[in-house]
Scaffold this active site. Sequence first.
Site, PDB file in Angstrom:
ATOM      1  N   GLU A 181      90.405   1.334 148.997  1.00 53.62           N
ATOM      2  CA  GLU A 181      89.913   0.088 149.610  1.00 53.62           C
ATOM      3  C   GLU A 181      88.484   0.307 150.055  1.00 53.62           C
ATOM      4  O   GLU A 181      88.174   1.302 150.699  1.00 53.62           O
ATOM      5  CB  GLU A 181      90.815  -0.280 150.795  1.00 53.62           C
TER       6      GLU A 181
ATOM      7  N   SER B 139      96.415 -18.946 155.780  1.00 52.64           N
ATOM      8  CA  SER B 139      97.239 -19.783 156.654  1.00 52.64           C
ATOM      9  C   SER B 139      98.569 -19.139 157.022  1.00 52.64           C
ATOM     10  O   SER B 139      99.312 -19.690 157.828  1.00 52.64           O
ATOM     11  CB  SER B 139      97.496 -21.137 155.996  1.00 52.64           C
TER      12      SER B 139
ATOM     13  N   ILE C 293     101.277 -18.947 155.402  1.00 53.46           N
ATOM     14  CA  ILE C 293     102.454 -19.749 155.045  1.00 53.46           C
ATOM     15  C   ILE C 293     103.155 -19.130 153.836  1.00 53.46           C
ATOM     16  O   ILE C 293     102.507 -18.754 152.856  1.00 53.46           O
ATOM     17  CB  ILE C 293     102.058 -21.195 154.675  1.00 53.46           C
TER      18      ILE C 293
ATOM     19  N   HIS D 219     104.947 -20.517 151.224  1.00 50.19           N
ATOM     20  CA  HIS D 219     105.176 -21.866 150.697  1.00 50.19           C
ATOM     21  C   HIS D 219     106.527 -21.978 150.007  1.00 50.19           C
ATOM     22  O   HIS D 219     107.014 -21.021 149.410  1.00 50.19           O
ATOM     23  CB  HIS D 219     104.077 -22.222 149.690  1.00 50.19           C
TER      24      HIS D 219
ATOM     25  N   VAL E 237      85.128   1.371 144.771  1.00 46.26           N
ATOM     26  CA  VAL E 237      85.105   1.790 143.373  1.00 46.26           C
ATOM     27  C   VAL E 237      83.813   1.269 142.764  1.00 46.26           C
ATOM     28  O   VAL E 237      83.534   0.067 142.823  1.00 46.26           O
ATOM     29  CB  VAL E 237      86.337   1.234 142.622  1.00 46.26           C
TER      30      VAL E 237
ATOM     31  N   LYS F  40      95.796 -27.784 148.920  1.00 44.06           N
ATOM     32  CA  LYS F  40      96.994 -28.423 149.446  1.00 44.06           C
ATOM     33  C   LYS F  40      96.653 -29.342 150.612  1.00 44.06           C
ATOM     34  O   LYS F  40      97.537 -29.902 151.241  1.00 44.06           O
ATOM     35  CB  LYS F  40      97.995 -27.356 149.879  1.00 44.06           C
TER      36      LYS F  40
ATOM     37  N   ARG G 223      89.047 -18.217 148.887  1.00 38.21           N
ATOM     38  CA  ARG G 223      90.079 -18.097 147.853  1.00 38.21           C
ATOM     39  C   ARG G 223      89.412 -17.621 146.559  1.00 38.21           C
ATOM     40  O   ARG G 223      88.413 -18.217 146.139  1.00 38.21           O
ATOM     41  CB  ARG G 223      90.741 -19.445 147.582  1.00 38.21           C
TER      42      ARG G 223
ATOM     43  N   SER H  23      95.666 -19.416 146.711  1.00 35.44           N
ATOM     44  CA  SER H  23      96.950 -19.827 147.255  1.00 35.44           C
ATOM     45  C   SER H  23      97.876 -20.162 146.094  1.00 35.44           C
ATOM     46  O   SER H  23      97.414 -20.765 145.119  1.00 35.44           O
ATOM     47  CB  SER H  23      96.759 -21.049 148.147  1.00 35.44           C
TER      48      SER H  23
ATOM     49  N   CYS I 217      89.227  -7.728 177.280  1.00 35.91           N
ATOM     50  CA  CYS I 217      89.836  -6.488 176.790  1.00 35.91           C
ATOM     51  C   CYS I 217      88.890  -5.606 175.988  1.00 35.91           C
ATOM     52  O   CYS I 217      89.154  -4.412 175.838  1.00 35.91           O
ATOM     53  CB  CYS I 217      91.079  -6.803 175.970  1.00 35.91           C
TER      54      CYS I 217
HETATM   55  C1  LIG Z   1      91.867 -20.251 153.753  1.00 38.62           C
HETATM   56  C2  LIG Z   1      92.971 -19.662 152.929  1.00 38.62           C
HETATM   57  C3  LIG Z   1      94.303 -19.981 153.232  1.00 38.62           C
HETATM   58  C4  LIG Z   1      95.341 -19.446 152.484  1.00 38.62           C
HETATM   59  N1  LIG Z   1      96.610 -19.725 152.845  1.00 38.62           N
HETATM   60  C5  LIG Z   1      97.645 -19.201 152.134  1.00 38.62           C
HETATM   61  C6  LIG Z   1      98.980 -19.462 152.530  1.00 38.62           C
HETATM   62  O1  LIG Z   1      99.225 -20.107 153.544  1.00 38.62           O
HETATM   63  N2  LIG Z   1      99.986 -18.971 151.774  1.00 38.62           N
HETATM   64  C7  LIG Z   1      99.747 -18.226 150.671  1.00 38.62           C
HETATM   65  O2  LIG Z   1     100.696 -17.839 150.024  1.00 38.62           O
HETATM   66  N3  LIG Z   1      98.488 -17.920 150.301  1.00 38.62           N
HETATM   67  C8  LIG Z   1      97.432 -18.377 151.016  1.00 38.62           C
HETATM   68  N4  LIG Z   1      96.142 -18.073 150.653  1.00 38.62           N
HETATM   69  C9  LIG Z   1      95.928 -17.175 149.535  1.00 38.62           C
HETATM   70  C10 LIG Z   1      96.096 -15.707 149.939  1.00 38.62           C
HETATM   71  O3  LIG Z   1      95.448 -15.438 151.148  1.00 38.62           O
HETATM   72  C11 LIG Z   1      95.528 -14.824 148.845  1.00 38.62           C
HETATM   73  O4  LIG Z   1      96.147 -15.172 147.642  1.00 38.62           O
HETATM   74  C12 LIG Z   1      95.770 -13.345 149.071  1.00 38.62           C
HETATM   75  O5  LIG Z   1      95.403 -12.947 150.366  1.00 38.62           O
HETATM   76  C13 LIG Z   1      94.976 -12.548 148.072  1.00 38.62           C
HETATM   77  O6  LIG Z   1      95.209 -11.180 148.280  1.00 38.62           O
HETATM   78  P1  LIG Z   1      94.504 -10.080 147.397  1.00 38.62           P
HETATM   79  O7  LIG Z   1      95.166  -8.815 147.733  1.00 38.62           O
HETATM   80  O8  LIG Z   1      94.462 -10.514 145.984  1.00 38.62           O
HETATM   81  O9  LIG Z   1      92.990 -10.104 147.885  1.00 38.62           O
HETATM   82  P2  LIG Z   1      92.282  -9.322 149.068  1.00 38.62           P
HETATM   83  O10 LIG Z   1      93.019  -9.458 150.308  1.00 38.62           O
HETATM   84  O11 LIG Z   1      90.870  -9.731 149.074  1.00 38.62           O
HETATM   85  O12 LIG Z   1      92.374  -7.817 148.617  1.00 38.62           O
HETATM   86  C14 LIG Z   1      91.467  -7.244 147.717  1.00 38.62           C
HETATM   87  C15 LIG Z   1      90.871  -6.026 148.343  1.00 38.62           C
HETATM   88  O13 LIG Z   1      90.118  -5.319 147.393  1.00 38.62           O
HETATM   89  C16 LIG Z   1      89.021  -4.731 148.045  1.00 38.62           C
HETATM   90  N5  LIG Z   1      88.000  -4.416 147.056  1.00 38.62           N
HETATM   91  C17 LIG Z   1      87.186  -5.280 146.400  1.00 38.62           C
HETATM   92  N6  LIG Z   1      86.358  -4.609 145.590  1.00 38.62           N
HETATM   93  C18 LIG Z   1      86.644  -3.308 145.717  1.00 38.62           C
HETATM   94  C19 LIG Z   1      86.109  -2.123 145.152  1.00 38.62           C
HETATM   95  N7  LIG Z   1      85.107  -2.166 144.271  1.00 38.62           N
HETATM   96  N8  LIG Z   1      86.636  -0.925 145.514  1.00 38.62           N
HETATM   97  C20 LIG Z   1      87.647  -0.881 146.426  1.00 38.62           C
HETATM   98  N9  LIG Z   1      88.174  -1.957 146.986  1.00 38.62           N
HETATM   99  C21 LIG Z   1      87.692  -3.171 146.630  1.00 38.62           C
HETATM  100  C22 LIG Z   1      88.603  -5.798 149.011  1.00 38.62           C
HETATM  101  O14 LIG Z   1      87.843  -5.252 150.072  1.00 38.62           O
HETATM  102  C23 LIG Z   1      89.932  -6.352 149.476  1.00 38.62           C
HETATM  103  O15 LIG Z   1      90.403  -5.756 150.656  1.00 38.62           O
HETATM  104  C24 LIG Z   1      95.063 -18.585 151.403  1.00 38.62           C
HETATM  105  C25 LIG Z   1      93.749 -18.260 151.127  1.00 38.62           C
HETATM  106  C26 LIG Z   1      92.702 -18.761 151.882  1.00 38.62           C
HETATM  107  C27 LIG Z   1      91.310 -18.354 151.595  1.00 38.62           C
END
Ligand SMILES: Cc1cc2nc3c(=O)[nH]c(=O)nc-3n(C[C@H](O)[C@H](O)[C@H](O)COP(=O)(O)OP(=O)(O)OC[C@H]3O[C@@H](n4cnc5c(N)ncnc54)[C@H](O)[C@@H]3O)c2cc1C
Lengths: 502, 343
Positions: free
Chosen positions: A41, A55, A57, A59, A182, A258, A321, A348, A464
Amino acid sequence: MKRKKTVNFPSYDVVVIGGGIIGTFILYELSHLPLKILLLEKEEDLAFGVSKANSGIIHAGFHEDPKTLKGHYCAKGNALYSKISKKLQLPFKRVGELLVIKEEREYSALHEFMKKGEQNKVTGLKIIDGIELHRLEPHLSEQLVGALYAPSAGVINPYELIYTLARFARCNGATLLRGEEVIAITKDNSFHIYTSKGRYHSKVVINAAGMNGDTIAAMMGVATPAIEGRKGQEYLLDKKHKGLVKHIIFPLPTPESKGTLIIPTLDGPIMLGPTAENMQAKDREDLSTDQCGYQEIMERVKFMLPAINERAIIAGFSGMRPIPREHHDFIIGNTSVAGFFQAIGMHSPGLTAAPAIAMDVAKMVSNYLSESKLIQKQKRCSKDYQQKEHHCLCHTPKKLREVKKFSELQKLWKSDPEYGEVVCRCEEVSLAEIRAAIRDGATTLDGVKFRTRMGMGRCQGAFCTYRAIEVMASELAVPHHKISKKGKKSTIIVATLGKDHE
Amino acid sequence: MSKKAQLLKRQAHKGHVSIIGAGPAGLIAALHIKKNAPSTKVTVIDREIFVGGILNQCIHPGFGLLEFGQELTGPEYAAKVSALCRDFEIEFLTETSVLSINKKLEVVALSPKYGAKKFQSKAIVLCTGCRERSRGALHIPGDRPSGIMTAGLAQKFINIDGLVPGSRVAILGSGDIGAIMARRLTLQGVEVAAVIEIKKSLSARPRNVIQCIVDFQIPIYLEHTITKIVGRERLEKIKVAKILSDGRADFSTEFEISCDTLLLSVGLIPENELAEMAGVALDAKSNGVIVDEKFMSSIPGIFACGNAMKIYDLVDHLSEDSKKAGESVAAYLTAPLVEGKQV
Ligand SMILES: Cc1cc2nc3c(=O)[nH]c(=O)nc-3n(C[C@H](O)[C@H](O)[C@H](O)COP(=O)(O)OP(=O)(O)OC[C@H]3O[C@@H](n4cnc5c(N)ncnc54)[C@H](O)[C@@H]3O)c2cc1C
Ligand SMILES: Cc1cc2nc3c(=O)[nH]c(=O)nc-3n(C[C@H](O)[C@H](O)[C@H](O)COP(=O)(O)OP(=O)(O)OC[C@H]3O[C@@H](n4cnc5c(N)ncnc54)[C@H](O)[C@@H]3O)c2cc1C
C-alpha cells in the site's frame, strides 16, 4: 571496509497492490490458502484511498443492471455480509433501504427496480404506499407518496472492516507493507515488483489499486480504460440527531449516481450525500468540498426530510469513485499477461461487492497457480487458521462506549486500567483503545481515528488531539513533531521550544 | 427553630454534592457550598490531573483584577482559588471522567486510578466549561489537510508543552482566544499573516484587540471570510474574500494568503453532553443550561454555573456568579424538608 552483499529480494506467491477494501478482502481470502502473500500500500495506512470516504452502505442490489458485474456481485456480496460479520464479530446492521418517490406516476419506476432486484436475486423487496412509508419513517416529508422497501440493505463501518480483515490476514501469515508505492513491474519467469522502498518477486500480481488501477495496468502493458474520478461530498450530523431516520433513504437515482441519500450510519450519526461530480483525470485526487455541493445536498435532503437542521452538521468530506471511462462497470479477472489479475474500477457498490469479488479472485488465482503448476494444489488445513483466527478474535479490543452497565464498566477497567482514561470525550474512546489501535499498526492520527472513532465527534478533535499526540509519540517512540494526520507532510507540530528539530 | 425542624435540617445537611468540573466555576461553587453548608460532603470531579480547568493553559495576565484586585495569570488565578479551597474539607477526584448523570441525581464516573464509581448525590453542579466551535460546524469548503485547529488547542500545545503548531499562521475569527494566540505566536517568532473576521468589527475585548493584534500590526480583514482551504497534506494556503451584505462571499474580491496553519477562534459552545443525557433543558441557541435565579436547571437538584451555563468573556465575572451559585446550592441543601421534599 565495505562488503558487497548479494541481495536476495523477498519472494512471494501472490502480491496484492492496494490496501483498500478490495485488496484487503482479497488478501484475507488468500490467507486461507497455503500461499505466501504480500500486500503493498502506498499510503501510510490501509483504508486511506477510495475506501476511506464512502457511505458505508451494503446495498440491497436493485439499482444495478443484472447484466453487469455490478449487478452480479452486489446482491451476492450483500448476502455474504451476514456470514462475514459474524465470523469477524463486526457490527453490521441490516437497517433496510427505502427508495422514495414524490409522484404517483413514479410507481412504474419502482416496479422496474423491483424487477431488476428480483433478477439480481434481492430478497424481501416490497412496494409500499405513503401511509406505510410514514409509519416506518414519520419524519419524512408528507409529499412523498410511496417507496420500494429493501430490508436486506445494511450499514457497516468500512474502516473497521478493512482493519479487521487485515488483522485476520496477518494472523494467518500474510505480510502487509505500507508506505510502499509500486512504481514499476516487470515480468520474466516471475514478476518483479519495484516499490519506493524495495523490490519483490512474485508468481502472481493482483492489481487492486483503486484510482491508480489504470497506472498499474499500464506498467504491465495491459489495455484498460482510463480511470476517471467521480467525486462525492458527504456531510455528517451530530449524533444527537440520530434516530431521525431508521432506514437508508434513497431518491430515484440519476444516470450518474444513486442520488443524495440520508444514511443512518452504523455508529449512529446521520450522513447526508454523496454528490456525483465528474472530475478530469488530473483532478482525481482532489478531495475538496465546496459550497455548491453542500447546498445541493441540503436542498435535496430537505425535500425528503424537512426536519433536518443545518446547524447540526459537524463535518464534511469528499470521496472519489474510480470510474473506468466509457465502461461503467467493474473490471475483474485475468488479463493478457498470465498471472496478472485485476479488480479495479470499483465505484459504488464496490464495498458491497467486495466479499463476493474477493472470493472469486482468490479462486481464479489459486486455480491459475495450480493449473500452471506454479504451486501444488493443496488446501490449507482449516483447523490451523481457524485456531489463529479464534486467537485474533479474542484479542479484538473492547469499546468503552459500548459498555452500558456499571458492573461491566468495572470489569473492563479491571481488565486494563487504561480503559479508565477517556481520551475522546465526544465518542467516549479510552486510552486502552488508542493504544490498541497503535499496536494494530496506526502510525497517524487518522489511523487512530479510523480504528477508534477518536476525534470523529462534535468537537472534531479539539480536545483529544493533544493527548493523542502525546500517547502516539510515546508509544511509537518518536518526537511529537513526527506525528502526522495522514503521513507525508501532514504533521501537526512544526517546532519545539528550546529544541532543534533535525 | 423547633427540634423537629432542626433534626430535619441536620439530615438535609448530610447530603452529598457532586460538582462536575474543577475549573474556576467548579472550585468557587465548591468553596461557597462548604462555607454556607459546612457539613455537606462536597466532591469535585475533573478528568484532568490538575484542577483549574482551562485556566492552566492561559499563561497570559489579565485575570483577577475584579476578584482579587491584582493582575494574575490564569494558572496563578487557579492556584489562588484552589488555595482557598484547601481551608475546607473538599474531596477532589482528578483524572476522573463523569460518564453520565441522571434525573435521580446519580453520577457515574470512571478513572484509570480506581475504576468506575457511582454516587448518589443530593445535588449536582454542572461546571463542565465549554468547547470551541470547529471547522465542520462552519463548513469551510476545501481540502482537509493538517494544520487547521482551534485556537485553544494551539494554546494548549504551546503553553503546556512548548509545541509550536505552525510557522505562518492565519486566524479565522477574532474572539479573545484568537487574539491572545496572535500575540503569543508573534512573540514566539511565528508569523501571523492575518486575522479574518466576518463581522464589521473584531469580537475580542478592546484590551485584547489593542494589546494582542493592533500593537503587533497584524493584518486585519474585517467583513471577510475564507472561501477555500488548499493543501492536500499540510495546509498551504487559504482563499479569502470580502462578504456581501447578504453574508455570501464576493468571489470577485477573492485573494490568497499562504500559511501552513489556520487557527479557528469562532466561538465557544457550552459543553453540556452530560446535562443533555439527564434531560436538562438547554438553550436552543447557545447550548447553555437554562437556569433560574438560583442557578437551578429544569431538573430539581441539578445546578449549573460557569461556561456550561453561559459563555463569559472574563473569569472574574464568572467567579462572581459561581459564588452565588454555590450559595444557592448550600441554601437548597440546608432548606428544611417539607413532606420529604426540599423547598
Ligand atoms: C462518496 C462515495 C460513496 C460510496 N458509497 C458506497 C456505498 O455506500 N456502498 C458501496 O458498496 N460502495 C460505495 N462506494 C464505493 C466504494 O467506496 C469503493 O468501491 C471501494 O472503496 C473501492 O475500494 P478499492 O479497494 O478498489 O479502492 P481503494 O480503497 O482506493 O484502494 C486502493 C488502494 O491502492 C493504493 N494504491 C494506489 N496506487 C498504488 C501504488 N502504485 N502502489 C501501492 N498502492 C497503491 C491506494 O493508496 C489505495 O489505498 C462509494 C464511493 C464513494 C466515493
Ligand atoms: C481555550 C480557552 C481559552 C480561554 N482563555 C481565556 C482568557 O484568556 N481569559 C478569560 O477570562 N477567559 C478565557 N476563557 C474563558 C474561560 O473558559 C473561562 O473564563 C473560565 O475558565 C471557564 O471556567 P469554567 O470553570 O466554566 O470552565 P473550565 O475552566 O473549562 O473548566 C471545566 C472543567 O470541567 C472538566 N470537565 C468537563 N466535563 C467533564 C466530565 N464529564 N467529567 C469530568 N470533568 C469534566 C474539564 O476537564 C475542565 O477542567 C478561555 C476559554 C477557552 C476554551
